[in-house]
Scaffold this active site. Sequence first.
Site, PDB file in Angstrom:
ATOM      1  N   HIS A 119       0.859  -1.187   0.000  1.00 47.81           N
ATOM      2  CA  HIS A 119       0.000   0.000   0.000  1.00 47.81           C
ATOM      3  C   HIS A 119       0.894   1.235   0.000  1.00 47.81           C
ATOM      4  O   HIS A 119       2.056   1.184   0.405  1.00 47.81           O
ATOM      5  CB  HIS A 119      -0.910   0.012   1.230  1.00 47.81           C
ATOM      6  CG  HIS A 119      -2.000  -0.997   1.157  1.00 47.81           C
ATOM      7  ND1 HIS A 119      -3.169  -0.770   0.470  1.00 47.81           N
ATOM      8  CD2 HIS A 119      -2.098  -2.245   1.656  1.00 47.81           C
ATOM      9  CE1 HIS A 119      -3.939  -1.830   0.561  1.00 47.81           C
ATOM     10  NE2 HIS A 119      -3.312  -2.752   1.271  1.00 47.81           N
ATOM     11  N   THR A 167      13.375  -9.704   2.211  1.00 47.27           N
ATOM     12  CA  THR A 167      13.044  -8.337   1.817  1.00 47.27           C
ATOM     13  C   THR A 167      13.783  -7.869   0.573  1.00 47.27           C
ATOM     14  O   THR A 167      13.477  -6.799   0.048  1.00 47.27           O
ATOM     15  CB  THR A 167      13.377  -7.360   2.956  1.00 47.27           C
ATOM     16  OG1 THR A 167      14.789  -7.423   3.223  1.00 47.27           O
ATOM     17  CG2 THR A 167      12.605  -7.700   4.225  1.00 47.27           C
TER      18      THR A 167
END
Length: 189
Positions: A119, A167
């Site tokens: 987001h 990540t």
Amino acid sequence: MDLQDLLDAMNAGQTITGDSPLHEVMHLASQRAQRITGELNGGYHEPARVRELLSELIGDPVDETVTLFPPFTSDFGQNITLGKRIFLNSGCRFQDQGGITIGDDCLVGHNVVIATLNHDLAPSRRADMHPAPVVIGRNVWIGANATILPGVTIGEDAVVGAASVVTKDMPAGAIVVGSPARFVRSVLH
């Protein structure tokens, strides 16, 4: 706007803005994925039926060498590419809007999460979504409870330790552990 428009936009890495026509198409596709995974997870199915339901979910035939142990969830379902001889253990969750590709001979442990959307950080744009694909190379082993984040590529023969959070890209043959995952050594050949 239709599904192909959405796939084209997501695969190009375009932001999907909240309350846009593409966001609505994504929501409708998610309802479809919930229906199919609800059936998949609603009781026992023979392995061939599991593959049929997985094929229906992703919109492409799944090779007969692919094994999935339900439950399995995907909140989109139509941007997953699976190779051959893949084993997906129970509890996996795929957020595949941005695209998930899993190469041949991969082992994916219990409760692995693969995410392909972020987001927006700006509070006023928080409903906007930014897709980024996850690519898992051939012969990768992902341990139980690992999380693979958007935009990550894992090189062939790599091992992701249990409960790791990946990540960033991992090279071929790497063994990575931790949160965030860090390189500890190479796989011995």
